[in-house]
Design a protein around this motif. Structure first.
Motif, PDB file in Angstrom:
ATOM      1  N   ILE A   6      -1.848 -26.735  -6.316  1.00 51.53           N
ATOM      2  CA  ILE A   6      -1.802 -25.405  -5.709  1.00 51.53           C
ATOM      3  C   ILE A   6      -0.486 -24.765  -6.130  1.00 51.53           C
ATOM      4  CG2 ILE A   6      -1.784 -24.134  -3.527  1.00 51.53           C
ATOM      5  CD1 ILE A   6      -3.130 -26.785  -2.350  1.00 51.53           C
ATOM      6  N   GLU A   7      -0.547 -23.546  -6.677  1.00 46.97           N
ATOM      7  CA  GLU A   7       0.656 -22.876  -7.158  1.00 46.97           C
ATOM      8  C   GLU A   7       0.693 -21.433  -6.694  1.00 46.97           C
ATOM      9  OE1 GLU A   7       1.749 -24.184 -11.422  1.00 46.97           O
ATOM     10  OE2 GLU A   7      -0.456 -24.088 -11.351  1.00 46.97           O
ATOM     11  N   ARG A   8       1.903 -20.970  -6.424  1.00 44.62           N
ATOM     12  CA  ARG A   8       2.095 -19.572  -6.033  1.00 44.62           C
ATOM     13  C   ARG A   8       3.461 -19.127  -6.507  1.00 44.62           C
ATOM     14  NH1 ARG A   8       1.904 -15.534  -1.858  1.00 44.62           N
ATOM     15  NH2 ARG A   8       1.979 -13.724  -3.196  1.00 44.62           N
ATOM     16  N   ASP A   9       3.520 -17.975  -7.182  1.00 46.30           N
ATOM     17  CA  ASP A   9       4.777 -17.350  -7.597  1.00 46.30           C
ATOM     18  C   ASP A   9       4.974 -16.101  -6.763  1.00 46.30           C
ATOM     19  OD1 ASP A   9       5.842 -18.924  -9.843  1.00 46.30           O
ATOM     20  OD2 ASP A   9       3.920 -18.437 -10.765  1.00 46.30           O
ATOM     21  N   TRP A  32       8.380 -16.985   9.122  1.00 45.78           N
ATOM     22  CA  TRP A  32       7.337 -16.773   8.115  1.00 45.78           C
ATOM     23  C   TRP A  32       6.342 -17.910   7.963  1.00 45.78           C
ATOM     24  CZ3 TRP A  32       6.843 -19.836   3.708  1.00 45.78           C
ATOM     25  CH2 TRP A  32       7.897 -20.730   3.478  1.00 45.78           C
ATOM     26  N   PHE A  33       6.647 -19.095   8.513  1.00 39.92           N
ATOM     27  CA  PHE A  33       5.804 -20.245   8.178  1.00 39.92           C
ATOM     28  C   PHE A  33       5.228 -20.986   9.368  1.00 39.92           C
ATOM     29  CE2 PHE A  33       5.315 -24.641   6.385  1.00 39.92           C
ATOM     30  CZ  PHE A  33       4.253 -24.342   5.549  1.00 39.92           C
ATOM     31  N   SER A  34       6.059 -21.480  10.245  1.00 36.00           N
ATOM     32  CA  SER A  34       5.616 -22.371  11.310  1.00 36.00           C
ATOM     33  C   SER A  34       6.178 -21.898  12.645  1.00 36.00           C
ATOM     34  CB  SER A  34       6.097 -23.793  11.006  1.00 36.00           C
ATOM     35  OG  SER A  34       5.823 -24.670  12.047  1.00 36.00           O
ATOM     36  N   ASP A  35       5.432 -22.099  13.717  1.00 36.19           N
ATOM     37  CA  ASP A  35       5.858 -21.642  15.046  1.00 36.19           C
ATOM     38  C   ASP A  35       7.083 -22.385  15.569  1.00 36.19           C
ATOM     39  OD1 ASP A  35       3.636 -19.923  15.101  1.00 36.19           O
ATOM     40  OD2 ASP A  35       2.369 -21.525  15.909  1.00 36.19           O
ATOM     41  N   HIS A 134      -5.191 -20.261   0.038  1.00 37.53           N
ATOM     42  CA  HIS A 134      -5.218 -19.105   0.929  1.00 37.53           C
ATOM     43  C   HIS A 134      -3.982 -19.102   1.839  1.00 37.53           C
ATOM     44  CE1 HIS A 134      -6.815 -15.942   3.461  1.00 37.53           C
ATOM     45  NE2 HIS A 134      -6.547 -16.706   4.505  1.00 37.53           N
ATOM     46  N   GLY A 135      -3.646 -20.262   2.399  1.00 38.22           N
ATOM     47  CA  GLY A 135      -2.493 -20.366   3.291  1.00 38.22           C
ATOM     48  C   GLY A 135      -1.180 -20.034   2.602  1.00 38.22           C
ATOM     49  N   TRP A 136      -0.969 -20.560   1.388  1.00 39.12           N
ATOM     50  CA  TRP A 136       0.262 -20.253   0.667  1.00 39.12           C
ATOM     51  C   TRP A 136       0.293 -18.787   0.251  1.00 39.12           C
ATOM     52  CZ3 TRP A 136       4.211 -22.880   1.672  1.00 39.12           C
ATOM     53  CH2 TRP A 136       4.164 -24.271   1.821  1.00 39.12           C
ATOM     54  N   GLN A 137      -0.876 -18.198   0.005  1.00 40.80           N
ATOM     55  CA  GLN A 137      -0.929 -16.760  -0.291  1.00 40.80           C
ATOM     56  C   GLN A 137      -0.455 -15.967   0.925  1.00 40.80           C
ATOM     57  OE1 GLN A 137      -2.038 -15.129  -3.213  1.00 40.80           O
ATOM     58  NE2 GLN A 137      -1.337 -13.250  -2.250  1.00 40.80           N
ATOM     59  N   GLU A 138      -1.010 -16.281   2.099  1.00 38.79           N
ATOM     60  CA  GLU A 138      -0.626 -15.578   3.330  1.00 38.79           C
ATOM     61  C   GLU A 138       0.849 -15.776   3.656  1.00 38.79           C
ATOM     62  OE1 GLU A 138      -3.063 -16.977   6.536  1.00 38.79           O
ATOM     63  OE2 GLU A 138      -4.538 -15.393   6.224  1.00 38.79           O
ATOM     64  N   ARG A 144       7.703 -12.736   1.527  1.00 37.72           N
ATOM     65  CA  ARG A 144       8.099 -11.599   0.683  1.00 37.72           C
ATOM     66  C   ARG A 144       8.287 -10.341   1.518  1.00 37.72           C
ATOM     67  NH1 ARG A 144       3.430 -10.192  -2.065  1.00 37.72           N
ATOM     68  NH2 ARG A 144       3.162  -8.864  -0.263  1.00 37.72           N
ATOM     69  N   ASP A 145       7.358 -10.090   2.446  1.00 40.12           N
ATOM     70  CA  ASP A 145       7.410  -8.884   3.267  1.00 40.12           C
ATOM     71  C   ASP A 145       8.592  -8.862   4.227  1.00 40.12           C
ATOM     72  OD1 ASP A 145       5.178  -8.084   1.900  1.00 40.12           O
ATOM     73  OD2 ASP A 145       3.781  -8.451   3.565  1.00 40.12           O
ATOM     74  N   LEU A 146       9.112 -10.032   4.604  1.00 40.75           N
ATOM     75  CA  LEU A 146      10.321 -10.067   5.437  1.00 40.75           C
ATOM     76  C   LEU A 146      11.461  -9.327   4.746  1.00 40.75           C
ATOM     77  CD1 LEU A 146      10.526 -13.750   6.698  1.00 40.75           C
ATOM     78  CD2 LEU A 146      10.135 -11.717   8.095  1.00 40.75           C
ATOM     79  N   PHE A 147      11.559  -9.518   3.463  1.00 41.24           N
ATOM     80  CA  PHE A 147      12.658  -8.914   2.718  1.00 41.24           C
ATOM     81  C   PHE A 147      12.386  -7.460   2.372  1.00 41.24           C
ATOM     82  CE2 PHE A 147      13.106 -13.459   2.172  1.00 41.24           C
ATOM     83  CZ  PHE A 147      14.426 -13.616   2.523  1.00 41.24           C
ATOM     84  N   VAL A 148      11.137  -7.133   2.181  1.00 40.36           N
ATOM     85  CA  VAL A 148      10.782  -5.733   1.934  1.00 40.36           C
ATOM     86  C   VAL A 148      11.138  -4.911   3.157  1.00 40.36           C
ATOM     87  CG1 VAL A 148       8.864  -4.135   1.578  1.00 40.36           C
ATOM     88  CG2 VAL A 148       8.991  -6.243   0.249  1.00 40.36           C
TER      89      VAL A 148
END
Length: 155
Positions: A6-9, A32-35, A134-138, A144-148
C-alpha cells in the motif's frame, strides 16, 4: 513490488521538521490519525493507537516503533497479536519517508508492507489492502488539510 503493498504520496505545505512532529508526537497524531495515542518515537518503543475511542467498540492497536531517523524516516509495525512481539512474520510495517520540497514544503510517502509474510488467505489480504488504501487516502488527506488550513503549522 508485492500486489499487497500500500503506497501513498502526499504533498504538504509545511517544512519537514513540522511534518515529522505531526506524524511522531502523540498530541499531533491525534489531530489526523488516531483518537488516543500512547507512543514514544524511538526504535523499540511499544505503544498503542486507539480508533473509535468513546464508542462501544473501540479498536486498540499495538504498535512497535522500528525506525525514528530524524527528520526523514519513521516506521512502525502493527497488527501483531496481543501479548506477542512484532516481527516480520506477524505484522505489517508502515514507513513514513519525508523529503524536503523547497524550504516550506514536504513530500511525505507512506508505504505499508508485510502482508506477504502473514499467514492469511489471499482474499483477506486483498480486503485489508483495499480497506487500508482507502484509510491511508483519508488520513493522508486529513493530514495534508491540517496544513492547508494552517492548524498544524506550528505544533
Amino acid at each position: 513490488m508485492s500486489i499487497y503493498t500500500i503506497e501513498r504520496d502526499i504533498g504538504i505545505e509545511a517544512p519537514v521538521d513540522v511534518v515529522r512532529r505531526t506524524i511522531t508526537e502523540p498530541e499531533q497524531i491525534r489531530t489526523w490519525f488516531s483518537d488516543l495515542v500512547e507512543l514514544e518515537a524511538r526504535p523499540g518503543a511499544v505503544g498503542t493507537l486507539t480508533f473509535r475511542a468513546g464508542t462501544e467498540d473501540p479498536l486498540v492497536v499495538n504498535i512497535t516503533v522500528v525506525a525514528a531517523e530524524r527528520p526523514h524516516r519513521f516506521s512502525f509495525r502493527w497488527l501483531y497479536p496481543p501479548g506477542y512481539h512484532a516481527t516480520a512474520d506477524n505484522s505489517t510495517l508502515v514507513t513514513f519517508t519525508l523529503t524536503a520540497d523547497g524550504d516550506a514544503r514536504t513530500r511525505l510517502r507512506v508505504v505499508e508492507t508485510g502482508l506477504d509474510q502473514l499467514d492469511w488467505p489471499d482474499d483477506e489480504k486483498q480486503k485489508y489492502v483495499d480497506e487500508h488504501r482507502h484509510g491511508w487516502q483519508e488520513r493522508g488527506d486529513k493530514l495534508r488539510d491540517l496544513f492547508v488550513a494552517g492548524h498544524a503549522s506550528s505544533p
